[in-house]
Design an enzyme around this catalytic site. Structure first.
Site, PDB file in Angstrom:
ATOM      1  CG  ASN A   8      71.311  70.047  40.171  1.00  0.00           C
ATOM      2  OD1 ASN A   8      70.144  69.786  39.855  1.00  0.00           O
ATOM      3  ND2 ASN A   8      72.147  69.136  40.652  1.00  0.00           N
ATOM      4  CD1 TRP A   9      67.068  75.372  40.680  1.00  0.00           C
ATOM      5  CD2 TRP A   9      64.858  75.320  40.284  1.00  0.00           C
ATOM      6  NE1 TRP A   9      66.628  76.666  40.555  1.00  0.00           N
ATOM      7  CE2 TRP A   9      65.274  76.665  40.303  1.00  0.00           C
ATOM      8  CE3 TRP A   9      63.509  75.051  40.037  1.00  0.00           C
ATOM      9  CZ2 TRP A   9      64.398  77.735  40.114  1.00  0.00           C
ATOM     10  CZ3 TRP A   9      62.636  76.100  39.838  1.00  0.00           C
ATOM     11  CH2 TRP A   9      63.072  77.432  39.880  1.00  0.00           C
ATOM     12  CE  LYS A  10      71.837  69.127  44.292  1.00  0.00           C
ATOM     13  NZ  LYS A  10      72.714  68.740  45.383  1.00  0.00           N
ATOM     14  CG  HIS A  93      74.532  65.443  40.771  1.00  0.00           C
ATOM     15  ND1 HIS A  93      74.447  64.985  42.069  1.00  0.00           N
ATOM     16  CD2 HIS A  93      74.744  66.777  40.852  1.00  0.00           C
ATOM     17  CE1 HIS A  93      74.594  66.017  42.893  1.00  0.00           C
ATOM     18  NE2 HIS A  93      74.778  67.114  42.184  1.00  0.00           N
ATOM     19  CD  GLU A  95      72.351  65.166  45.011  1.00  0.00           C
ATOM     20  OE1 GLU A  95      71.494  65.546  44.198  1.00  0.00           O
ATOM     21  OE2 GLU A  95      72.948  65.944  45.787  1.00  0.00           O
ATOM     22  CD  GLU A 163      78.171  69.180  41.713  1.00  0.00           C
ATOM     23  OE1 GLU A 163      77.711  70.314  41.870  1.00  0.00           O
ATOM     24  OE2 GLU A 163      77.468  68.153  41.652  1.00  0.00           O
ATOM     25  N   GLY A 169      75.848  70.413  49.760  1.00  0.00           N
ATOM     26  CA  GLY A 169      74.785  70.638  50.743  1.00  0.00           C
ATOM     27  C   GLY A 169      75.255  70.663  52.185  1.00  0.00           C
ATOM     28  CB  SER A 208      78.812  74.407  50.165  1.00  0.00           C
ATOM     29  OG  SER A 208      78.187  73.280  50.756  1.00  0.00           O
ATOM     30  N   GLY A 229      73.559  74.233  43.854  1.00  0.00           N
ATOM     31  CA  GLY A 229      72.324  73.568  44.260  1.00  0.00           C
ATOM     32  C   GLY A 229      71.432  74.514  45.039  1.00  0.00           C
TER      33      GLY A 229
HETATM   34  P1  13P Z   1      74.784  72.654  46.924  1.00  0.00           P
HETATM   35  O1  13P Z   1      75.160  73.916  46.183  1.00  0.00           O
HETATM   36  O2  13P Z   1      73.443  72.686  47.540  1.00  0.00           O
HETATM   37  O3  13P Z   1      75.885  72.223  47.842  1.00  0.00           O
HETATM   38  O4  13P Z   1      74.674  71.494  45.779  1.00  0.00           O
HETATM   39  C1  13P Z   1      75.708  71.309  44.886  1.00  0.00           C
HETATM   40  C2  13P Z   1      75.267  70.371  43.833  1.00  0.00           C
HETATM   41  O5  13P Z   1      75.098  69.193  44.051  1.00  0.00           O
HETATM   42  C3  13P Z   1      75.001  70.936  42.500  1.00  0.00           C
HETATM   43  O6  13P Z   1      74.871  69.945  41.539  1.00  0.00           O
END
Ligand code: 13P
Length: 255
Positions: A8-10, A93, A95, A163, A169, A208, A229
């Site tokens: 997931n590149w966000k 998600h 976010e 998640e 993160g 993570s 991520g």
């Molecule tokens: P990280 O792998 O950066 O912790 O992010 C996880 C995430 O939100 C994937 O959707």
């Protein structure tokens, strides 16, 4: 069940970063890992990414609207994602739940749109740090699955991504035992609701995941993949995770 390793590149990635996708696709084509590989870049890159990937890896979106088309400025429909070359979409998600007020009802409507369009819906759930501290993790996951995953979804159409918000993160992850408990619980809910389809739905862990912990996490029962991520942005990091998973599965020495 085939493992799904998804990135997931966000809100990261300009045209220059398409080189990472080319590199991931080339590595996957060369090594043929025993897993489905998916990258979800920003929507602006989906069409070009899908063309570059040339089916060596799958490309997905990070959100979609529930309607097919209409007066929804700034939104994208599942049909538009599909038309751009996406075959999957991340939905709900944390976010988006937190930053855009997405409720379970909204996420379920989006999942129906993904289904209507033939996109794999990766439906995200997860508890906050304080919910975890209050011992509510299992109930939060149950409520989010009940509210966000529509009736009659099949295993081919659906993956659940657990998640924990406090693991995203942060560099922190639950212990293997904690992940096993939550994923076992999620499996139980899916089987309760969807029977044999629920048994076959993939449950991804996200938060993570990196090369140093991927093998341990992916070996946990009822962890059928990962949603990654930060460590999906650079092909070197993402490829390492895929290689470690493939080598671990084969029982060979780790790269
Ligand atoms: P990280 O792998 O950066 O912790 O992010 C996880 C995430 O939100 C994937 O959707």
């Amino acid at each position: 069940m085939r493992t799904l390793i998804a990135g997931n590149w966000k809100m990261h990635g300009l045209i220059a970063q398409l080189a990472e996708i080319e590199s991931i696709a080339a590595a996957v084509a060369a090594s043929r890992p025993p897993a489905d590989i998916l990258i979800c870049p920003p929507a602006t890159l989906i069409a070009r990414a899908a063309q570059l990937a040339d089916r060596r890896i799958a490309i997905g979106g990070q959100d979609c609207h529930s309607e097919t088309a209409g007066a929804f400025t700034g939104d994208l429909s599942a049909e538009m994602l599909r038309d751009s070359g996406a075959s999957a979409v991340i939905l709900g998600h944390s976010e988006r739940r937190q930053g855009h007020g997405e409720t379970d009802v909204i996420v379920a409507a989006k999942a129906n749109a993904a289904r209507r369009t033939g996109l794999l819906a990766i439906i995200c759930i997860g508890e906050t740090q304080s919910q975890r501290g209050d011992g509510q993790t299992l109930q939060v996951c149950r409520d989010q699955i009940t509210g966000s995953v529509p009736e009659r979804m099949t295993a081919a159409e659906t993956a659940i991504a657990h998640e924990p918000l406090w693991a995203i993160g942060t560099g922190h992850t639950p212990t293997a035992g904690e992940i096993a408990d939550v994923h076992g619980h999620i499996r139980g809910i899916l089987v309760e609701r969807f029977g044999s389809e629920g048994k076959a739905m993939r449950i991804l862990y996200g938060g993570s995941v990196k090369a140093s912990n991927a093998l341990q996490i992916l070996a946990i029962p009822d962890v059928n993949g990962a949603l990654i991520g930060g460590a999906s942005l650079k092909s070197a990091d993402f490829d390492a995770i895929i290689r470690i998973f493939a080598a671990g599965l084969a029982g060979g020495p780790l790269p």
